[in-house]
Design a protein around this motif. Sequence first.
Motif, short mmCIF file in Angstrom:
data_model
loop_
_atom_site.label_atom_id
_atom_site.label_comp_id
_atom_site.label_asym_id
_atom_site.label_seq_id
_atom_site.Cartn_x
_atom_site.Cartn_y
_atom_site.Cartn_z
N ALA A 28 0.83 -1.21 0.00
CA ALA A 28 0.00 0.00 0.00
C ALA A 28 0.86 1.26 0.00
O ALA A 28 0.54 2.25 -0.68
N ILE A 29 1.97 1.23 0.73
CA ILE A 29 2.87 2.39 0.75
C ILE A 29 3.47 2.62 -0.63
O ILE A 29 3.49 3.75 -1.14
N PHE A 30 3.97 1.53 -1.26
CA PHE A 30 4.52 1.67 -2.61
C PHE A 30 3.47 2.16 -3.59
O PHE A 30 3.74 3.02 -4.44
N GLY A 31 2.26 1.62 -3.50
CA GLY A 31 1.20 2.02 -4.39
C GLY A 31 0.80 3.48 -4.21
O GLY A 31 0.57 4.20 -5.19
N ALA A 32 0.70 3.91 -2.96
CA ALA A 32 0.32 5.30 -2.70
C ALA A 32 1.39 6.28 -3.19
O ALA A 32 1.06 7.31 -3.80
N VAL A 33 2.64 5.95 -2.93
CA VAL A 33 3.72 6.83 -3.40
C VAL A 33 3.73 6.86 -4.93
O VAL A 33 3.86 7.93 -5.53
N GLY A 34 3.59 5.68 -5.55
CA GLY A 34 3.57 5.64 -7.02
C GLY A 34 2.41 6.40 -7.60
O GLY A 34 2.55 7.10 -8.61
N ALA A 35 1.25 6.29 -6.98
CA ALA A 35 0.06 6.98 -7.49
C ALA A 35 0.21 8.50 -7.37
O ALA A 35 -0.30 9.25 -8.20
N ARG A 36 0.88 8.96 -6.34
CA ARG A 36 1.06 10.41 -6.16
C ARG A 36 2.14 10.98 -7.07
O ARG A 36 2.04 12.11 -7.54
N VAL A 38 3.49 9.59 -10.03
CA VAL A 38 3.42 9.33 -11.46
C VAL A 38 2.38 10.24 -12.10
O VAL A 38 1.27 10.38 -11.60
N LYS A 39 2.77 10.83 -13.22
CA LYS A 39 1.84 11.69 -13.94
C LYS A 39 0.78 10.83 -14.64
O LYS A 39 0.99 9.66 -14.92
N MET A 40 -0.35 11.42 -14.93
CA MET A 40 -1.47 10.69 -15.52
C MET A 40 -1.09 10.10 -16.89
O MET A 40 -1.56 9.03 -17.24
N THR A 41 -0.23 10.76 -17.63
CA THR A 41 0.15 10.24 -18.94
C THR A 41 1.06 9.02 -18.83
O THR A 41 1.19 8.26 -19.79
N ALA A 42 1.69 8.82 -17.68
CA ALA A 42 2.56 7.66 -17.48
C ALA A 42 1.85 6.53 -16.72
O ALA A 42 2.49 5.54 -16.36
N MET A 43 0.57 6.67 -16.50
CA MET A 43 -0.19 5.66 -15.75
C MET A 43 -0.18 4.28 -16.41
O MET A 43 -0.04 3.27 -15.72
N PRO A 44 -0.32 4.16 -17.74
CA PRO A 44 -0.27 2.82 -18.34
C PRO A 44 1.05 2.09 -18.06
O PRO A 44 1.06 0.88 -17.82
N VAL A 47 0.95 0.80 -14.46
CA VAL A 47 0.10 -0.37 -14.35
C VAL A 47 0.81 -1.60 -14.91
O VAL A 47 0.77 -2.68 -14.33
N ALA A 48 1.51 -1.43 -16.03
CA ALA A 48 2.27 -2.54 -16.61
C ALA A 48 3.38 -2.99 -15.66
O ALA A 48 3.62 -4.19 -15.51
N LEU A 49 4.04 -2.06 -15.00
CA LEU A 49 5.08 -2.40 -14.04
C LEU A 49 4.50 -3.17 -12.86
O LEU A 49 5.06 -4.20 -12.44
N PHE A 50 3.38 -2.71 -12.32
CA PHE A 50 2.74 -3.42 -11.20
C PHE A 50 2.31 -4.82 -11.62
O PHE A 50 2.46 -5.77 -10.85
#
Length: 88
Positions: A28-36, A38-44, A47-50
């Motif tokens: 959850a910590i990694f996910g929250a940090v990544g979500a904050r 990462v820019k919206m254009t790099a979201m795909p 998701v591929a990395l996760f």
Amino acid sequence: MVVAIGVTVANSSVDVGWRMVIGGLIGAIFGAVGARKVKMTAMPQMVALFNGVGGGAAALVSLVEFHLLRPTRGGCTPMCRSRSPSRR
């Protein structure tokens, strides 16, 4: 998913409940940090990395289980051998 994790942790026959909670918190910590960060254009790409990391974790778990449960020359698994009385 939260219900499944809660039932698994609450199940008295499961011995790894605290490890699941700690792993979930770390994830959850990694996910929250990544979500904050990462820019919206790099979201795909994120998701591929996760997904790739999840697939790698599943592969590691399957390798460990294979090595624990595979039969040996005597027809007994390593877990079977560890439970049998030692021969002297």
